[in-house]
Design an enzyme around this catalytic site. Sequence first.
Site, PDB file in Angstrom:
ATOM      1  N   ASN A  14      52.206  14.905 -60.620  1.00 12.05           N
ATOM      2  CA  ASN A  14      52.512  16.344 -60.598  1.00 12.05           C
ATOM      3  C   ASN A  14      53.289  16.714 -59.336  1.00 12.05           C
ATOM      4  O   ASN A  14      54.216  17.529 -59.388  1.00 12.05           O
ATOM      5  CB  ASN A  14      51.229  17.173 -60.717  1.00 12.05           C
ATOM      6  CG  ASN A  14      50.817  17.362 -62.170  1.00 12.05           C
ATOM      7  OD1 ASN A  14      51.480  18.060 -62.924  1.00 12.05           O
ATOM      8  ND2 ASN A  14      49.734  16.694 -62.573  1.00 12.05           N
ATOM      9  N   HIS A 109      44.448  21.696 -64.631  1.00 12.79           N
ATOM     10  CA  HIS A 109      43.335  20.967 -65.225  1.00 12.79           C
ATOM     11  C   HIS A 109      43.724  20.581 -66.648  1.00 12.79           C
ATOM     12  O   HIS A 109      44.197  21.434 -67.416  1.00 12.79           O
ATOM     13  CB  HIS A 109      42.081  21.847 -65.218  1.00 12.79           C
ATOM     14  CG  HIS A 109      40.867  21.155 -65.753  1.00 12.79           C
ATOM     15  ND1 HIS A 109      40.128  20.270 -64.996  1.00 12.79           N
ATOM     16  CD2 HIS A 109      40.281  21.203 -66.974  1.00 12.79           C
ATOM     17  CE1 HIS A 109      39.133  19.803 -65.736  1.00 12.79           C
ATOM     18  NE2 HIS A 109      39.202  20.359 -66.930  1.00 12.79           N
ATOM     19  N   VAL A 144      33.568  25.523 -60.375  1.00 12.36           N
ATOM     20  CA  VAL A 144      34.272  24.282 -60.691  1.00 12.36           C
ATOM     21  C   VAL A 144      35.131  24.529 -61.935  1.00 12.36           C
ATOM     22  O   VAL A 144      34.606  24.802 -63.015  1.00 12.36           O
ATOM     23  CB  VAL A 144      33.278  23.114 -60.941  1.00 12.36           C
ATOM     24  CG1 VAL A 144      34.026  21.857 -61.386  1.00 12.36           C
ATOM     25  CG2 VAL A 144      32.467  22.842 -59.688  1.00 12.36           C
TER      26      VAL A 144
HETATM   27  C1  GAR Z   1      46.305  15.434 -63.773  1.00 12.00           C
HETATM   28  O1  GAR Z   1      46.155  15.155 -65.140  1.00 12.00           O
HETATM   29  C2  GAR Z   1      45.584  16.693 -63.397  1.00 12.00           C
HETATM   30  O2  GAR Z   1      45.633  17.663 -64.389  1.00 12.00           O
HETATM   31  C3  GAR Z   1      44.177  16.181 -63.216  1.00 12.00           C
HETATM   32  O3  GAR Z   1      44.319  14.934 -62.571  1.00 12.00           O
HETATM   33  C4  GAR Z   1      45.569  14.383 -62.927  1.00 12.00           C
HETATM   34  C5  GAR Z   1      46.326  14.055 -61.663  1.00 12.00           C
HETATM   35  O4  GAR Z   1      47.486  13.341 -61.949  1.00 12.00           O
HETATM   36  N1  GAR Z   1      43.385  17.084 -62.442  1.00 12.00           N
HETATM   37  C6  GAR Z   1      42.101  17.312 -62.673  1.00 12.00           C
HETATM   38  O5  GAR Z   1      41.468  16.755 -63.543  1.00 12.00           O
HETATM   39  C7  GAR Z   1      41.464  18.347 -61.747  1.00 12.00           C
HETATM   40  N2  GAR Z   1      40.205  18.767 -62.259  1.00 12.00           N
HETATM   41  P1  GAR Z   1      48.614  13.167 -60.869  1.00 12.00           P
HETATM   42  O6  GAR Z   1      47.928  12.636 -59.602  1.00 12.00           O
HETATM   43  O7  GAR Z   1      49.538  12.138 -61.455  1.00 12.00           O
HETATM   44  O8  GAR Z   1      49.280  14.488 -60.649  1.00 12.00           O
END
Ligand code: GAR
Length: 197
Positions: A14, A109, A144
């Site tokens: 991201n 999320h 959360v």
């Molecule tokens: C993403 O899918 C994000 O939505 C999720 O972790 C991943 C990170 O990917 N976040 C959560 O689950 C937060 N509760 P990335 O490090 O490649 O951006």
Amino acid sequence: MLKLGILISGRGSNLMALHQHIQTGGLKAQICIVISNNADAPGLAWAQKQGLNAMAVLRPDFSSKAEYEHKLLELLKQNHVELVVLAGYMAILGKPFIQAFRNRIINIHPSLLPAFRGLHPQRQALAAGVKVSGLTVHFVDEGVDTGPIILQQIVPVLDGDTEETLSERILKEEHTCYAQAIEMFAKKTALGADERT
Ligand code: GAR
């Protein structure tokens, strides 16, 4: 130009997508600092290679969560950060931190909140047998995966999906939606904007 502070813990896709949107002019913002709570995060190494102001700040190096988050706040403020962007930051922020950046912290999320809060939301979606899931970008409050929702995007769950295939399909959408939500924040059209100080 909206000044961003991006918090990561891992892969950083991201972060990479946001950087790309900024580079191509699609998102009018500036990444002022990237902080990882994991020294081995691939996203941290990538950010440093790009020449971004990126560093690891590790919880075990501090005697308490409060001291750790105090350091984070200091760094964010020194870098004049206006919006804190959690991009796969896998830790719960404490109250003092949230108060210091009230309505100026956003998270992405991979589920349609309030469904499937917490860990492994894609696995939870598959276990529940839902036919659609998706992603949510929201302001962070003391709960959360709670807080006012800025935007959501539906993603279909397909027959034969595994946690990996569903996660990939959602992630692809995350990479455009997060920039969109930040643009909404910048234009003050994000829900919750009225409460911003
Ligand atoms: C993403 O899918 C994000 O939505 C999720 O972790 C991943 C990170 O990917 N976040 C959560 O689950 C937060 N509760 P990335 O490090 O490649 O951006």
